[in-house]
Enzyme design. Sequence first.
Site, mmCIF file in Angstrom:
data_model
loop_
_atom_site.group_PDB
_atom_site.id
_atom_site.type_symbol
_atom_site.label_atom_id
_atom_site.label_comp_id
_atom_site.label_asym_id
_atom_site.label_seq_id
_atom_site.Cartn_x
_atom_site.Cartn_y
_atom_site.Cartn_z
ATOM 1 N N LYS A 54 -11.267 8.277 -0.271
ATOM 2 C CA LYS A 54 -12.425 9.150 0.016
ATOM 3 C C LYS A 54 -12.207 9.908 1.318
ATOM 4 O O LYS A 54 -12.439 11.119 1.397
ATOM 5 C CB LYS A 54 -13.704 8.300 0.140
ATOM 6 C CG LYS A 54 -14.255 7.846 -1.196
ATOM 7 C CD LYS A 54 -15.388 6.853 -1.017
ATOM 8 C CE LYS A 54 -15.897 6.380 -2.368
ATOM 9 N NZ LYS A 54 -16.796 5.249 -2.310
ATOM 10 N N GLN A 98 -20.079 1.515 1.179
ATOM 11 C CA GLN A 98 -19.246 1.037 0.077
ATOM 12 C C GLN A 98 -19.766 -0.312 -0.442
ATOM 13 O O GLN A 98 -19.952 -1.249 0.340
ATOM 14 C CB GLN A 98 -17.793 0.902 0.572
ATOM 15 C CG GLN A 98 -16.816 0.532 -0.502
ATOM 16 C CD GLN A 98 -16.638 1.624 -1.565
ATOM 17 O OE1 GLN A 98 -16.576 2.802 -1.266
ATOM 18 N NE2 GLN A 98 -16.585 1.215 -2.815
ATOM 19 N N ASP A 121 -24.622 9.036 -2.504
ATOM 20 C CA ASP A 121 -24.390 8.188 -3.684
ATOM 21 C C ASP A 121 -25.557 8.309 -4.667
ATOM 22 O O ASP A 121 -25.441 7.882 -5.817
ATOM 23 C CB ASP A 121 -24.254 6.717 -3.250
ATOM 24 C CG ASP A 121 -22.852 6.183 -3.471
ATOM 25 O OD1 ASP A 121 -22.077 6.842 -4.189
ATOM 26 O OD2 ASP A 121 -22.549 5.107 -2.929
#
Length: 294
Positions: A54, A98, A121
Amino acid sequence: MTARIIDGKAIAEELRARVAAEVTRLKRDHRIEPGLAVVLVGENPASAVYVRSKGKQTVEAGMNSFDHRLPDSAAEKEVLALVEKLNADPAVHGILVQLPLTKQIDSLKVLNAIDPAKDVDGFHPVNVGRLATGTPALTPCTPLGCVMLAKTVHHSLEGMEAVVVGRSNIVGKPLIQLLLAENATVTVAHSKTRDLPAVTRRADLVFAAVGRPEMVRGDWIKPGATVIDVGINRVSGADGKGRIVGDVAFAEASKVAGAITPVPGGVGPMTIACLLVNTVRAACAIHGLPKSAV
Ligand code: NAP
């Protein structure tokens, strides 16, 4: 019949190039440098690989990448304090924590602490609610990528019969909402669905997000249908070596489908590309600019 292979790798690359062009425009015309902060707690090796990837792709798209690593021992309040700091930081437009988090941390509490405007997200209840009510929202990356892939095959999904197998909060449920927004006719199937093969056989579009290796067989697919395989399953091959397969039996299904994503190289690469898309969208919204071109 042999299905057209939907090349997620190439489509994601093209999307990342469009993100990079949009970042250049934001810097040039508005002096905005989109920034994505990723928080990693603990030493989970798979998460570490994903976070590295990422960060690399964020920088390649011309954006700022802020990497925050906390040890396994980090307490919930430390993670919450970091999220608060990132919420207040004007250089940060997207925050991604995460998952999975370590045992001592309540993931829901942490996700709910993220400013919904920076929730790239799309897991914050505010964004979940906005998506469900058809209001502009940051939407989860994997389902967003799935819809983009389907739209490389079909210009419009309107009126199409879509079956989503799986109803998780991170894939299945948001995917249902995104497909409804495209005016598809949506059926959701799950572990309690009766006669699943008969349900998927009705579909023009099959989305498999189950987490069971090659569960969806070739004879579950209507001839000519488009199949998007979200599954990532590690299995050991006949040679004893590990390999990755999807939730769809690719060799069988690709003889019946009109178009199909491979695993790997289908949905997977789209997820990070869509994270970059969401970061640019968040930066535009935070600065009061019109919806970004990507
Ligand atoms: P999950 O949270 O475990 O949800 C699985 C869903 O599949 C549940 O809704 C479950 O039904 C349903 N299911 C399980 N067994 C079934 C069966 N025999 N028949 C019908 N439905 C069944 O999984 P997830 O997080 O959504 O992930 C799904 C897959 O996508 C996994 O392989 C994961 O690794 C992969 N994934 C890939 C990406 C990517 O970037 N490509 C991102 C996220 C996930 P119930 O609700 O009834 O239990």
